[in-house]
Scaffold this motif. Structure first.
Motif, mmCIF file in Angstrom:
data_model
loop_
_atom_site.group_PDB
_atom_site.id
_atom_site.type_symbol
_atom_site.label_atom_id
_atom_site.label_comp_id
_atom_site.label_asym_id
_atom_site.label_seq_id
_atom_site.Cartn_x
_atom_site.Cartn_y
_atom_site.Cartn_z
ATOM 1 N N ASP A 27 0.856 -1.182 0.000
ATOM 2 C CA ASP A 27 0.000 0.000 0.000
ATOM 3 C C ASP A 27 0.890 1.229 0.000
ATOM 4 N N LYS A 83 0.085 4.235 0.137
ATOM 5 C CA LYS A 83 -0.501 5.289 0.969
ATOM 6 C C LYS A 83 -0.394 6.637 0.249
ATOM 7 N N TRP A 112 -2.019 -0.278 -4.096
ATOM 8 C CA TRP A 112 -2.918 0.501 -3.241
ATOM 9 C C TRP A 112 -3.491 -0.324 -2.092
#
Length: 364
Positions: A162, A164, A334
């Motif tokens: 991820d 972020k 993601w």
């Protein structure tokens, strides 16, 4: 006689008056019912939207102050209409929605692009953009390919990352492709034991020709490593922070040296499929503007017709030619709570989302 005529007129007038009165009452009643019905429908719609938003913030553990709550709810409600339009655009014939609520649904499109996508409008690779019309796939060539290829099944694709608020998709994809190609070579000579995860943070911090969490390009990152003979060290040695920090490589670090970086520009997709079958995963740039609301299924249309604007880097780890809509298997960055457990499916053929324009692979 005059009195009789007057009585008859009176009775006639009275009948007309009663009729008119009845009509007026009926009209008023109808108007009241119409207003009440519409008010209830609007109230029910608002209640449903409030209910959906309440469930949404619980699912994704969102927290807002009071003023921000109503602002995000309005954004969410507008997004709901966009999602409906996107699913209609995909012309889905089966009861499956490709777009739905995601952890980005309460963001504006501007916020999504600013925080999740690359901002530079110049090519992500060294490829020169060509204007070309999509052409049908060569079915004879497809018949000679394995019908399903999925490098995940060999245990050599790393976990979903991820990114972020760090626009480090370029670094995540380069390290993912490199660690997989090391594993492919080890499997060939029978010495593979486990996947060695490489340092994404090293590229974010030390790739001087890129801009860290503000964005970068796989081509410039890898060529910088090759030209300066810089290895990518392990993630254990250089952990992931997803923020820009000073480079921590010192002396003569030990890691994986990339030998070559090859680009496949403006591809025939049959070439991509053959590479995926015979060699390994591919790095690709895509237009991911509408992926904000992707929730699963195969994307066939969703790129606003502007495939040439590439703003995200992903890793293609396989394909499936046996599905009703044949698709690429895309490893995104993601998080596992996005899309299909972190993955995206994009239709094969037609250069959907510009997936065939800027493609590359790594040799270790």
């Amino acid at each position: 006689m005059p009195r009789s005529i007057n009585n008859t007129s009176y009775r006639g007038s009275s009948t007309v008056a009663k009729f008119c009165y009845t009509i007026i009452i009926a009209f008023v009643c109808y108007a009241v019912v119409f207003i009440v019905k519409n008010t209830l429908e609007n109230h029910n719609a608002e209640s449903m939207e409030s209910y959906e938003f309440s469930n949404y913030i619980k699912k994704y553990k969102k927290t807002y102050n009071s003023s921000e709550y109503f602002r995000r709810q309005k954004i969410f409600e507008r997004a709901s209409k966009d999602i409906e339009r996107l699913n209609q655009m995909e012309n889905i014939s089966i009861d499956v929605d490709i777009y739905g609520y995601t952890k980005y649904t309460d963001w504006t499109s501007y916020e999504f692009e600013k925080n999740m996508l690359l901002q530079n409008t110049t090519p992500i690779s060294l490829c020169k953009k060509e204007t070309r019309e999509p052409k049908p796939l060569n079915q004879r060539l497809l018949e000679n390919l394995p019908q399903v290829v999925d490098w995940r099944s060999k245990g050599i694709i790393g976990p979903i990352v991820d990114q972020k608020m760090c626009r480090g998709c370029w670094a995540i994809t380069v390290t993912g492709a490199t660690e997989t190609m090391v594993a492919v070579d080890l499997q060939k000579n029978g010495t593979f034991q486990h996947l060695n995860l490489l340092s994404i943070q090293e590229l974010i911090d030390c790739s001087k020709v890129n801009d860290g969490c503000r964005g970068g390009k796989p081509s410039t990152a890898v060529n910088y490593l090759i030209n300066n003979k810089i290895p990518i060290v392990s993630q254990l040695e250089y952990p992931l922070k997803l923020v820009d920090e000073p480079c921590k490589l010192h002396g003569h670090p030990s890691g994986v040296l990339i030998k070559q970086y090859k680009e496949l520009c403006n591809n025939d997709e049959e070439v991509m499929l053959r590479h995926l079958a015979d060699v390994g995963p591919l790095i690709a740039a895509v237009n991911a503007k509408l992926w904000q609301h992707y929730s699963g299924g195969v994307i066939r249309q969703g790129c606003l017709g502007n495939e040439g604007y590439l703003n995200h880097v992903i890793l293609i780890v396989g394909y499936n030619l046996t599905a009703p809509v044949p698709y690429y298997i895309i490893k995104n960055s993601w998080g596992v709570d996005y899309g299909d457990h972190g993955y995206v499916k994009v239709a094969i053929g037609g250069n959907v989302c510009g997936i065939a324009d800027e493609v590359s692979y790594i040799i270790v």
